[in-house]
Every structure is written in C-alpha cells, then in structure tokens.
Design an enzyme around this catalytic site. Structure first.
Site, PDB file in Angstrom:
ATOM      1  N   CYS A   1       0.740  -1.101  -0.098  1.00  0.00           N
ATOM      2  CA  CYS A   1       0.001  -0.229   0.001  1.00  0.00           C
ATOM      3  C   CYS A   1       0.913   1.146   0.051  1.00  0.00           C
ATOM      4  CB  CYS A   1      -0.698   0.230   1.333  1.00  0.00           C
ATOM      5  SG  CYS A   1      -2.078   1.427   1.243  1.00  0.00           S
TER       6      CYS A   1
ATOM      7  N   HIS B   1     -10.270   1.201   1.834  1.00  0.00           N
ATOM      8  CA  HIS B   1      -9.805   2.517   2.316  1.00  0.00           C
ATOM      9  C   HIS B   1     -10.909   3.511   2.639  1.00  0.00           C
ATOM     10  CE1 HIS B   1      -5.288   2.228   2.382  1.00  0.00           C
ATOM     11  NE2 HIS B   1      -5.302   1.924   1.128  1.00  0.00           N
TER      12      HIS B   1
ATOM     13  N   HIS C   1      -9.307  -3.656  -2.417  1.00  0.00           N
ATOM     14  CA  HIS C   1      -8.026  -2.963  -1.520  1.00  0.00           C
ATOM     15  C   HIS C   1      -8.509  -1.300  -1.365  1.00  0.00           C
ATOM     16  CE1 HIS C   1      -3.709  -2.093  -0.234  1.00  0.00           C
ATOM     17  NE2 HIS C   1      -4.014  -1.037  -0.512  1.00  0.00           N
ATOM     18  N   GLU C   2      -9.046  -0.934  -2.582  1.00  0.00           N
ATOM     19  CA  GLU C   2      -9.307   0.658  -2.759  1.00  0.00           C
ATOM     20  C   GLU C   2     -10.471   0.870  -1.747  1.00  0.00           C
ATOM     21  OE1 GLU C   2      -6.856   2.548  -3.229  1.00  0.00           O
ATOM     22  OE2 GLU C   2      -5.825   0.729  -4.052  1.00  0.00           O
TER      23      GLU C   2
END
Length: 185
Positions: free
Chosen positions: A110, A157, A153-154
């Site tokens: 990351c 966030h 993953h994004e």
C-alpha cells in the site's frame, strides 16, 4: 501533481474513518482531484517519471490516502488477461461477490504503508462494482482475480480498513476455506 509527499501514511486518523459519499453531480474540484489521482498512478508506473519524482508504483489510490475523506478512488492496471482498467470512480460500491476467496501469494502492499507486512490478505475472488466515472456516467464492472483484489483494496480505504486488517493475526499465511492464490508477476 500528486507526489509521495501528498500520500497520507498509516497512523493518520483519516485512514481509519469511513469516507463521506460524494454529492452528485460531482463538482469541478472533485473531478480535478480524481484526474490528479489517476495521473499519479500513470506517472508512478512510468519508469522515467517515477524515478525523477521518486514515486512508489501503485495500481490504485483512494481519496483518504491524499487526506480527503470522500468516496473516490482511482485505478490504473492491467488484469491477468491483459484488459486495461484506468478510471476514476465516484461512490464505488460492491453490489455482489462470490463465496470463493482469493489472495495474492506474495501479499499486498500500500502506498500509505512504508513497511512490508507479510501474510495473505483474503479477498472475494469475484465482485461486481457499481460507481460513477469522472464524467458522472454510471459504470458496472464484473471483476475476478487480480482486478477484484485491487478494487476491494481501494474500497476498503473508503471504509477505514487497511489491507493488513484482513491478515490472520495468529497465522499470517493461513489459507482460508474456499480460497485460491492469485499469482501476479
């Protein structure tokens, strides 16, 4: 131009917050920010530009990673079948997912994390995502494998979740039930 100096690092409270939905229609500043996020990813993958500006290569970037608590992400990568994904997404949402799981056998990294964290990060093997693009047009992606991992993953966030939150604390290399490795070079 976004550089590594603009990337918020782990420990910053914004990375632990749930980002605010973007009001539609998207305003000019948000559109500009999203385009700059996408440009960072393109620059970071260009050997010459990356070296000149000391950019860490990335395939995805979420607004909280540049200190903006809004539900916007940018992705720029090729999936394992050679399909290019290069888009700014507004209010992305996973609307369905598989039972089957997958993980990168070499782990995840990351831009907001300046250390290696060993372990498998279990993700859904297939996801369907709905969002608006930078022009405000609706898009719907059915993703599998590597592409599904990147988008999850994004989106994590945007929900205050870091990739290492998914790693098994007692056995980092535990392979979850119904999971297969997704290998990328």
């Amino acid at each position: 131009m976004i550089t590594m100096n603009d990337i918020v690092r782990e420990g910053n409270p914004i990375l632990e917050q749930i980002a605010t939905p973007v009001e539609i229609p998207i305003n000019d500043q948000e559109r500009k920010t999203l385009k700059e996020m996408l440009q960072y990813l393109k620059n970071s993958q260009d050997e010459e530009i990356s070296k000149k500006h000391q950019l860490r290569p990335g395939v995805g970037l979420a607004a909280p990673q540049i200190g903006l608590s809004k539900r916007m992400i940018a992705v720029h990568f090729e999936d394992l079948n050679g399909k290019q994904f290069s888009e700014g997404l507004i209010n992305p949402k996973i609307i369905s997912h598989s039972v089957e799981k997958t993980f990168l056998s070499n782990g995840e990294g990351c831009l907001s994390v300046d250390r290696e964290i060993p372990g498998y990060v279990p993700r859904y093997a297939k996801v369907t995502v709905k969002a608006l693009n930078v022009h405000g047009d609706p898009i719907k992606w059915r993703l599998r494998g590597y592409a599904a991992i990147v988008i999850q993953h994004e989106i994590d966030h945007l929900n205050g979740i870091m990739f290492y939150d998914h790693i098994n604390k007692t056995n980092p290399f535990h392979i979850p039930e119904n999971a297969k490795a997704c290998d990328v070079e």
